[in-house]
Design an enzyme around this catalytic site. Structure first.
Site, PDB file in Angstrom:
ATOM      1  N   HIS A 290       5.900   0.211  -4.692  1.00  0.00           N
ATOM      2  CA  HIS A 290       5.301   0.999  -4.287  1.00  0.00           C
ATOM      3  C   HIS A 290       4.235   0.048  -3.609  1.00  0.00           C
ATOM      4  O   HIS A 290       3.996  -0.784  -3.863  1.00  0.00           O
ATOM      5  CB  HIS A 290       4.385   2.013  -4.872  1.00  0.00           C
ATOM      6  CG  HIS A 290       5.708   3.365  -4.387  1.00  0.00           C
ATOM      7  ND1 HIS A 290       5.065   4.760  -4.265  1.00  0.00           N
ATOM      8  CD2 HIS A 290       6.794   3.649  -4.913  1.00  0.00           C
ATOM      9  CE1 HIS A 290       5.833   5.440  -4.383  1.00  0.00           C
ATOM     10  NE2 HIS A 290       6.793   4.583  -4.374  1.00  0.00           N
TER      11      HIS A 290
ATOM     12  N   GLU B 147       9.623   6.194   1.791  1.00  0.00           N
ATOM     13  CA  GLU B 147       8.582   6.967   2.152  1.00  0.00           C
ATOM     14  C   GLU B 147       8.176   6.403   3.194  1.00  0.00           C
ATOM     15  O   GLU B 147       7.527   5.286   2.845  1.00  0.00           O
ATOM     16  CB  GLU B 147       8.502   7.152   0.855  1.00  0.00           C
ATOM     17  CG  GLU B 147       9.050   8.026  -0.683  1.00  0.00           C
ATOM     18  CD  GLU B 147       9.376   7.036  -1.497  1.00  0.00           C
ATOM     19  OE1 GLU B 147       8.276   5.837  -1.237  1.00  0.00           O
ATOM     20  OE2 GLU B 147      10.280   7.075  -1.708  1.00  0.00           O
TER      21      GLU B 147
END
Length: 318
Positions: free
Chosen positions: A38, A106
């Site tokens: 991430h 995302e």
């Protein structure tokens, strides 16, 4: 029977903590590691987000377990040629046991350079082309590629493992699962849904590995564990495509009031009942998964590893 591994959370822990958890996982009897990739955590309460490739280098020196990213998005924030170099180096450092888990990503992590966030079908097209580029580079040959989404010119990886890095494709619905079956060296998903496993196997995946992940919160006080899950991981209970399109941790925090403690109790494994934890893992075994990786939510990592070493892993079939 499945192999059981541990899922390192880069959203919750810094580099030194992750390396120590890898050591504890190996000592507890887990046989492999996942690690998240991430740029941001899902919310500020999680509070961390180290660069995964640096952490993998440290983990490779600390333990001998196989490592896989779960998952990297090789399409927007990082060009697939750069991801290929990172993955090849990790494979060399882990004696060829590294696997590259990839997905369509995302907005939370991928829009940070100001690029437009494409719709789902375009993201899957980009992912397919990115996998093509990376596989060419894993050969160690010079690569020139002019595609719809990516250009590569005179690129060659000089540090490569003896065998190409396996690329597993993440999917949570039929379209991504179909792509995984067609181009993946394995399939990754986060729920024990047998229909997705069957779609993958029948669509071309055959006997390639299917891996699943589950988050739990071990602790002697079940109500406190429920509160910990709600505080740190309410985002995992948000429905639909919200997780793919919201652009910042603050947006996820705005939706947290929609997730109640009762919802967490009904959907999450919390507390210290071994049977509850075992049931969650065997659900993946019953659905035909080859690997199951568990992540402990919250700070009581040592308690979790002691609990799994003594009361959970010895009772799992395998």
């Amino acid at each position: 029977m499945p192999e059981y591994g541990y899922f390192l959370s880069c959203e919750e822990f810094g580099p030194a903590e992750l390396v120590e958890q890898a050591r504890m996982a190996e000592q507890a009897g887990f046989r492999s590691l996942w690690i998240s990739d991430h740029y941001h955590p899902w919310n500020d309460a999680q509070g961390e987000s180290p660069f995964v490739w640096s952490v993998i280098g440290a983990v490779s020196e600390a333990v001998s377990l196989p490592v896989e990213t779960a998952v990297t998005c090789p399409t927007v924030r990082m060009h697939p040629a750069v991801v290929a170099q990172a993955a090849a180096t990790c494979a060399v450092m882990t004696d060829g046991t590294f696997r590259l888990g990839v997905g369509s990503g995302e907005a939370l992590n991928e829009h940070i350079l100001g690029d437009a966030w494409p719709p789902a079908h375009v993201r899957l097209e980009m992912l397919e082309e990115a996998v093509q580029v990376m596989r060419k580079l894993f050969t160690g040959e010079e690569v020139n590629h002019e595609g719809v989404h990516y250009s590569v010119e005179n690129a060659r990886l000089y540090t490569v493992p003896e065998e190409p890095v396996p690329i597993d494709i993440s999917g949570f619905g039929p379209k991504a699962t179909s792509l995984a079956a067609r181009i993946g060296d394995g399939f990754i998903t986060m729920t024990p849904e047998q229909p997705l496993v069957e779609q993958f196997r029948e669509g071309g995946g055959g006997s390639k590995p299917v891996s699943g992940g589950v988050k739990v919160c071990y602790g002697p006080d079940r109500d406190e564990a429920v509160r910990t899950v709600r505080r740190l991981w309410a985002n995992q209970l948000l429905p639909g495509e919200i997780g793919q399109i919201l652009p910042s941790p603050s947006h996820f925090e705005q939706l947290e009031p929609l997730i109640t403690e009762e919802m967490v109790k009904e959907s999450s494994v919390c507390g210290d009942d071994p049977d509850e934890h075992i049931a969650a893992l065997t659900a993946f075994a019953d659905a035909g998964f080859d690997r199951v990786l568990v992540s402990q939510i919250g700070p009581d990592q040592r308690g979790f590893f002691d609990f799994y070493r003594t009361k959970v892993l010895p009772r799992l079939p395998g």
